[in-house]
Design a protein around this motif. Structure first.
Motif, PDB file in Angstrom:
ATOM      1  N   LYS A   1      -2.041  -2.561 -14.209  1.00  0.00           N
ATOM      2  CA  LYS A   1      -1.780  -1.213 -14.720  1.00  0.00           C
ATOM      3  C   LYS A   1      -2.255  -0.123 -13.780  1.00  0.00           C
ATOM      4  CE  LYS A   1      -2.275  -2.357 -19.597  1.00  0.00           C
ATOM      5  NZ  LYS A   1      -3.051  -2.054 -20.805  1.00  0.00           N
ATOM      6  N   TYR A   2      -3.383  -0.344 -13.118  1.00  0.00           N
ATOM      7  CA  TYR A   2      -4.038   0.729 -12.378  1.00  0.00           C
ATOM      8  C   TYR A   2      -4.091   0.411 -10.898  1.00  0.00           C
ATOM      9  CZ  TYR A   2      -5.229   1.377 -17.194  1.00  0.00           C
ATOM     10  OH  TYR A   2      -5.142   1.501 -18.551  1.00  0.00           O
ATOM     11  N   ARG A   3      -3.622   1.332 -10.087  1.00  0.00           N
ATOM     12  CA  ARG A   3      -3.608   1.165  -8.632  1.00  0.00           C
ATOM     13  C   ARG A   3      -4.637   2.075  -7.992  1.00  0.00           C
ATOM     14  NH1 ARG A   3       1.058  -1.826  -6.548  1.00  0.00           N
ATOM     15  NH2 ARG A   3       1.727  -2.936  -8.396  1.00  0.00           N
ATOM     16  N   ARG A   4      -5.089   1.690  -6.823  1.00  0.00           N
ATOM     17  CA  ARG A   4      -5.983   2.525  -6.027  1.00  0.00           C
ATOM     18  C   ARG A   4      -5.169   3.712  -5.545  1.00  0.00           C
ATOM     19  NH1 ARG A   4      -9.865   5.328  -4.702  1.00  0.00           N
ATOM     20  NH2 ARG A   4     -10.872   5.104  -2.697  1.00  0.00           N
ATOM     21  N   PRO A   5      -5.598   4.939  -5.839  1.00  0.00           N
ATOM     22  CA  PRO A   5      -4.796   6.093  -5.422  1.00  0.00           C
ATOM     23  C   PRO A   5      -4.711   6.233  -3.907  1.00  0.00           C
ATOM     24  CG  PRO A   5      -6.808   6.804  -6.543  1.00  0.00           C
ATOM     25  CD  PRO A   5      -6.780   5.315  -6.567  1.00  0.00           C
ATOM     26  N   SER A   6      -3.550   6.552  -3.445  1.00  0.00           N
ATOM     27  CA  SER A   6      -3.279   6.749  -2.022  1.00  0.00           C
ATOM     28  C   SER A   6      -3.795   8.108  -1.576  1.00  0.00           C
ATOM     29  CB  SER A   6      -1.765   6.687  -1.814  1.00  0.00           C
ATOM     30  OG  SER A   6      -1.393   7.280  -0.609  1.00  0.00           O
TER      31      SER A   6
ATOM     32  N   LEU B   1      -9.495  -6.518  -9.510  1.00  0.00           N
ATOM     33  CA  LEU B   1      -9.034  -6.278  -8.144  1.00  0.00           C
ATOM     34  C   LEU B   1      -7.873  -5.299  -8.225  1.00  0.00           C
ATOM     35  CD1 LEU B   1      -9.100  -9.918  -6.758  1.00  0.00           C
ATOM     36  CD2 LEU B   1     -10.822  -8.121  -6.484  1.00  0.00           C
ATOM     37  N   MET B   2      -7.966  -4.244  -7.441  1.00  0.00           N
ATOM     38  CA  MET B   2      -6.953  -3.201  -7.506  1.00  0.00           C
ATOM     39  C   MET B   2      -6.049  -3.246  -6.281  1.00  0.00           C
ATOM     40  SD  MET B   2      -9.320  -0.120  -8.964  1.00  0.00           S
ATOM     41  CE  MET B   2      -7.923   0.980  -9.187  1.00  0.00           C
ATOM     42  N   LEU B   3      -4.785  -2.972  -6.510  1.00  0.00           N
ATOM     43  CA  LEU B   3      -3.791  -2.951  -5.443  1.00  0.00           C
ATOM     44  C   LEU B   3      -3.539  -1.516  -5.016  1.00  0.00           C
ATOM     45  CD1 LEU B   3      -1.263  -5.435  -7.076  1.00  0.00           C
ATOM     46  CD2 LEU B   3      -3.199  -5.953  -5.573  1.00  0.00           C
ATOM     47  N   ASP B   4      -3.003  -1.361  -3.805  1.00  0.00           N
ATOM     48  CA  ASP B   4      -2.609  -0.024  -3.374  1.00  0.00           C
ATOM     49  C   ASP B   4      -1.179   0.241  -3.834  1.00  0.00           C
ATOM     50  OD1 ASP B   4      -0.882  -1.288  -1.553  1.00  0.00           O
ATOM     51  OD2 ASP B   4      -2.078  -0.775   0.201  1.00  0.00           O
ATOM     52  N   GLU B   5      -0.626   1.376  -3.456  1.00  0.00           N
ATOM     53  CA  GLU B   5       0.715   1.750  -3.919  1.00  0.00           C
ATOM     54  C   GLU B   5       1.807   0.797  -3.452  1.00  0.00           C
ATOM     55  OE1 GLU B   5       2.580   5.025  -1.205  1.00  0.00           O
ATOM     56  OE2 GLU B   5       0.461   5.491  -1.479  1.00  0.00           O
ATOM     57  N   GLU B   6       1.552   0.039  -2.373  1.00  0.00           N
ATOM     58  CA  GLU B   6       2.537  -0.899  -1.850  1.00  0.00           C
ATOM     59  C   GLU B   6       2.313  -2.323  -2.354  1.00  0.00           C
ATOM     60  OE1 GLU B   6       2.526  -0.414   2.381  1.00  0.00           O
ATOM     61  OE2 GLU B   6       3.068   1.692   2.248  1.00  0.00           O
ATOM     62  N   GLY B   7       1.287  -2.517  -3.201  1.00  0.00           N
ATOM     63  CA  GLY B   7       1.031  -3.828  -3.769  1.00  0.00           C
ATOM     64  C   GLY B   7       0.067  -4.689  -2.978  1.00  0.00           C
ATOM     65  N   TYR B   8      -0.557  -4.131  -1.950  1.00  0.00           N
ATOM     66  CA  TYR B   8      -1.551  -4.870  -1.166  1.00  0.00           C
ATOM     67  C   TYR B   8      -2.928  -4.740  -1.815  1.00  0.00           C
ATOM     68  CZ  TYR B   8       1.933  -5.072   2.543  1.00  0.00           C
ATOM     69  OH  TYR B   8       3.076  -5.293   3.267  1.00  0.00           O
ATOM     70  N   LEU B   9      -3.748  -5.770  -1.667  1.00  0.00           N
ATOM     71  CA  LEU B   9      -5.102  -5.738  -2.190  1.00  0.00           C
ATOM     72  C   LEU B   9      -5.883  -4.608  -1.531  1.00  0.00           C
ATOM     73  CD1 LEU B   9      -7.277  -7.042  -3.965  1.00  0.00           C
ATOM     74  CD2 LEU B   9      -7.790  -8.560  -2.055  1.00  0.00           C
ATOM     75  N   ALA B  10      -6.458  -3.701  -2.332  1.00  0.00           N
ATOM     76  CA  ALA B  10      -7.170  -2.540  -1.800  1.00  0.00           C
ATOM     77  C   ALA B  10      -8.682  -2.680  -1.972  1.00  0.00           C
ATOM     78  CB  ALA B  10      -6.694  -1.268  -2.489  1.00  0.00           C
TER      79      ALA B  10
END
Length: 81
Positions: free
Chosen positions: A18-23, A55-64
């Motif tokens: 649900k939650y991504r690391r903000p770019s 574990l949070m992903l970035d906007e492109e789906g990579y592990l951040a």
């Protein structure tokens, strides 16, 4: 229910869908408080799942990163951050 410590070797983590690391495009990275709501929500998600970290992903789906720390992986004797 008690959440496991992130230092427990048996602790598990989940990937927060649900939650991504903000770019940097969306949140000023020099203002720490801009980035906390996503981490707090991911922490709540991990707590509800009974695991130590989200574990949070970035906007492109990579592990951040994890919701409260950075992530490091050892694979084949190589240390990745």
């Amino acid at each position: 229910r008690t959440m496991k410590s992130v230092y427990d070797t048996a602790a598990k983590a989940i990937v927060s869908q649900k939650y991504r690391r903000p770019s940097p495009k969306f949140a000023d990275q020099t203002i720490h408080s801009n980035n906390q709501i996503h981490s707090s929500l991911a922490c709540d998600e991990a707590s509800r799942a009974g695991v130590a970290a989200a574990l949070m992903l970035d906007e492109e789906g990579y592990l951040a990163e994890a919701h409260a720390s950075h992530v490091a992986i050892v694979k084949g004797g190589t240390f990745y951050t």
